[in-house]
Design an enzyme around this catalytic site. Structure first.
Site, PDB file in Angstrom:
ATOM      1  N   LYS A  57       0.828  -1.218   0.000  1.00  0.00           N
ATOM      2  CA  LYS A  57       0.000   0.000   0.000  1.00  0.00           C
ATOM      3  C   LYS A  57       0.859   1.263   0.000  1.00  0.00           C
ATOM      4  O   LYS A  57       0.579   2.202  -0.728  1.00  0.00           O
ATOM      5  CB  LYS A  57      -0.936   0.025   1.222  1.00  0.00           C
ATOM      6  CG  LYS A  57      -1.945  -1.100   1.263  1.00  0.00           C
ATOM      7  CD  LYS A  57      -2.962  -0.897   2.378  1.00  0.00           C
ATOM      8  CE  LYS A  57      -2.384  -0.944   3.762  1.00  0.00           C
ATOM      9  NZ  LYS A  57      -1.864  -2.274   4.168  1.00  0.00           N
ATOM     10  N   ARG A  69      11.355  -1.717  11.002  1.00  0.00           N
ATOM     11  CA  ARG A  69      10.358  -1.220  11.944  1.00  0.00           C
ATOM     12  C   ARG A  69      10.250  -2.142  13.155  1.00  0.00           C
ATOM     13  O   ARG A  69      10.384  -3.357  13.031  1.00  0.00           O
ATOM     14  CB  ARG A  69       8.990  -1.145  11.243  1.00  0.00           C
ATOM     15  CG  ARG A  69       8.817   0.110  10.430  1.00  0.00           C
ATOM     16  CD  ARG A  69       7.585   0.123   9.584  1.00  0.00           C
ATOM     17  NE  ARG A  69       6.406  -0.491  10.165  1.00  0.00           N
ATOM     18  CZ  ARG A  69       5.204  -0.462   9.593  1.00  0.00           C
ATOM     19  NH1 ARG A  69       5.045   0.153   8.437  1.00  0.00           N
ATOM     20  NH2 ARG A  69       4.187  -1.050  10.155  1.00  0.00           N
ATOM     21  N   ARG A 129      -9.481   0.319   8.932  1.00  0.00           N
ATOM     22  CA  ARG A 129      -9.078  -1.074   9.158  1.00  0.00           C
ATOM     23  C   ARG A 129     -10.171  -1.851   9.870  1.00  0.00           C
ATOM     24  O   ARG A 129     -10.014  -3.037  10.113  1.00  0.00           O
ATOM     25  CB  ARG A 129      -7.819  -1.105  10.015  1.00  0.00           C
ATOM     26  CG  ARG A 129      -6.509  -1.166   9.217  1.00  0.00           C
ATOM     27  CD  ARG A 129      -5.385  -1.118  10.229  1.00  0.00           C
ATOM     28  NE  ARG A 129      -4.157  -1.720   9.836  1.00  0.00           N
ATOM     29  CZ  ARG A 129      -3.107  -1.040   9.382  1.00  0.00           C
ATOM     30  NH1 ARG A 129      -3.182   0.249   9.181  1.00  0.00           N
ATOM     31  NH2 ARG A 129      -1.982  -1.676   9.114  1.00  0.00           N
ATOM     32  N   ARG A 148      11.527  -6.533   5.095  1.00  0.00           N
ATOM     33  CA  ARG A 148      11.234  -5.127   4.787  1.00  0.00           C
ATOM     34  C   ARG A 148      12.179  -4.185   5.522  1.00  0.00           C
ATOM     35  O   ARG A 148      12.444  -4.330   6.704  1.00  0.00           O
ATOM     36  CB  ARG A 148       9.793  -4.782   5.174  1.00  0.00           C
ATOM     37  CG  ARG A 148       9.494  -3.285   4.959  1.00  0.00           C
ATOM     38  CD  ARG A 148       8.052  -3.003   4.840  1.00  0.00           C
ATOM     39  NE  ARG A 148       7.376  -3.008   6.132  1.00  0.00           N
ATOM     40  CZ  ARG A 148       6.071  -2.774   6.268  1.00  0.00           C
ATOM     41  NH1 ARG A 148       5.327  -2.554   5.209  1.00  0.00           N
ATOM     42  NH2 ARG A 148       5.521  -2.800   7.455  1.00  0.00           N
ATOM     43  N   ARG A 187      -0.567  -9.323  13.049  1.00  0.00           N
ATOM     44  CA  ARG A 187      -1.163  -8.340  12.125  1.00  0.00           C
ATOM     45  C   ARG A 187      -1.944  -9.032  11.010  1.00  0.00           C
ATOM     46  O   ARG A 187      -2.975  -8.544  10.570  1.00  0.00           O
ATOM     47  CB  ARG A 187      -0.075  -7.444  11.534  1.00  0.00           C
ATOM     48  CG  ARG A 187       0.243  -6.275  12.451  1.00  0.00           C
ATOM     49  CD  ARG A 187       1.687  -5.916  12.423  1.00  0.00           C
ATOM     50  NE  ARG A 187       2.089  -5.183  11.248  1.00  0.00           N
ATOM     51  CZ  ARG A 187       3.363  -5.084  10.856  1.00  0.00           C
ATOM     52  NH1 ARG A 187       4.317  -5.694  11.513  1.00  0.00           N
ATOM     53  NH2 ARG A 187       3.652  -4.376   9.801  1.00  0.00           N
TER      54      ARG A 187
HETATM   55  P1  AMP Z   1       0.905   0.351   9.065  1.00  0.00           P
HETATM   56  O1  AMP Z   1       2.057   1.278   8.941  1.00  0.00           O
HETATM   57  O2  AMP Z   1      -0.288   0.767   8.257  1.00  0.00           O
HETATM   58  O3  AMP Z   1       1.297  -1.096   8.839  1.00  0.00           O
HETATM   59  O4  AMP Z   1       0.414   0.425  10.599  1.00  0.00           O
HETATM   60  C1  AMP Z   1       1.265   0.043  11.652  1.00  0.00           C
HETATM   61  C2  AMP Z   1       0.447  -0.153  12.927  1.00  0.00           C
HETATM   62  O5  AMP Z   1      -0.199   1.074  13.284  1.00  0.00           O
HETATM   63  C3  AMP Z   1      -0.687  -1.171  12.830  1.00  0.00           C
HETATM   64  O6  AMP Z   1      -0.249  -2.520  13.019  1.00  0.00           O
HETATM   65  C4  AMP Z   1      -1.600  -0.691  13.961  1.00  0.00           C
HETATM   66  O7  AMP Z   1      -1.079  -1.060  15.228  1.00  0.00           O
HETATM   67  C5  AMP Z   1      -1.481   0.829  13.845  1.00  0.00           C
HETATM   68  N1  AMP Z   1      -2.501   1.364  12.910  1.00  0.00           N
HETATM   69  C6  AMP Z   1      -2.287   1.975  11.715  1.00  0.00           C
HETATM   70  N2  AMP Z   1      -3.455   2.323  11.133  1.00  0.00           N
HETATM   71  C7  AMP Z   1      -4.439   1.906  11.988  1.00  0.00           C
HETATM   72  C8  AMP Z   1      -5.855   1.946  11.953  1.00  0.00           C
HETATM   73  N3  AMP Z   1      -6.522   2.467  10.905  1.00  0.00           N
HETATM   74  N4  AMP Z   1      -6.528   1.440  13.015  1.00  0.00           N
HETATM   75  C9  AMP Z   1      -5.881   0.921  14.080  1.00  0.00           C
HETATM   76  N5  AMP Z   1      -4.548   0.816  14.160  1.00  0.00           N
HETATM   77  C10 AMP Z   1      -3.823   1.310  13.131  1.00  0.00           C
END
Ligand code: AMP
Length: 206
Positions: free
Chosen positions: A13, A152, A88, A122, A163
């Site tokens: 994404k 990360r 999400r 990654r 996840r």
């Molecule tokens: P990402 O960078 O999109 O993979 O997000 C990393 C982490 O941030 C996720 O595993 C969640 O813990 C948190 N996070 C990001 N976006 C959301 C969302 N829309 N709702 C809840 N948690 C989120």
């Protein structure tokens, strides 16, 4: 025009959003990036979010929705937004209906075995956010800006598995929620090939 990028973790994404932004005049909004920015700046919100993120759990809806609402009130969003990592959950999607008109939802389809393969390799640029994988990129500095790459905190096996489980249970149902606005993209080996149909789709809509 406002669009959402849907897809499992590691479906690409972030990479797709960056390609779209370089060709079209959209503002990319990633809730994951907003949380990471808060963590970096040591804010209260960041400290709260980190405890969930490190375990691979979702940050509670009320916190995430509030943070996104504030971001959507900023002036630059008038240009049109790409949401990456939000919504999400169904309740986030329902809340979003009252915050912005979503015109299209792009769903990135990547087989789960490919996602697992990508997950632990990654690496992310500490400055510009460019994403690499150790399977195809051996250096530890960014090709674009020269800054160091890092892994990360939540890209570890336990968190990745969590996840993916959270995605299946809570995020995948959004595919049905947005059935009337869905554009499905199948993953190709070359990210440019994956991007081509998306670019054509957007060109036809703008
Ligand atoms: P990402 O960078 O999109 O993979 O997000 C990393 C982490 O941030 C996720 O595993 C969640 O813990 C948190 N996070 C990001 N976006 C959301 C969302 N829309 N709702 C809840 N948690 C989120």
């Amino acid at each position: 025009m406002n669009i959402i990028l849907l897809g499992a973790p590691f479906s690409g994404k972030g990479t797709m959003a960056r390609k779209i932004v370089s060709d079209f005049d959209f503002v990319q909004i990633s809730t994951g990036d907003l949380f990471r920015e808060n963590i970096k700046n040591g804010t209260k919100l960041g400290k709260l979010a980190k405890s969930f993120m490190d375990k691979g759990e979702l940050v509670p809806d009320e916190i995430t929705i509030g943070m996104l609402k504030n971001r959507l009130e900023e002036k630059d969003c008038d240009r049109g937004i790409i949401l990456d990592g939000f919504p999400r959950t169904i309740s986030q999607a329902e809340a979003l209906e009252n915050m912005a008109k979503i015109d299209a939802v792009i769903n990135l389809e990547v087989p789960f075995d490919e996602i697992r393969r990508r997950a632990l390799g990654r690496r992310t640029c500490s400055k510009c956010g460019e994403i690499y994988n150790t399977a195809t990129y051996k250096k530890n500095t960014c090709q674009k800006c020269g800054s160091p790459l890092f892994q990360r905190d939540d890209d570890n096996l336990e968190s990745v598995n969590n996840r993916l489980e959270v995605y299946e249970k809570q995020t995948a149902p959004l595919i049905n929620f947005y059935a009337d606005r869905l554009f499905v993209v199948k993953n190709k080996k070359d990210p440019e090939e994956t991007y081509k149909p998306v670019k054509n789709f957007l060109k036809g809509r703008i």
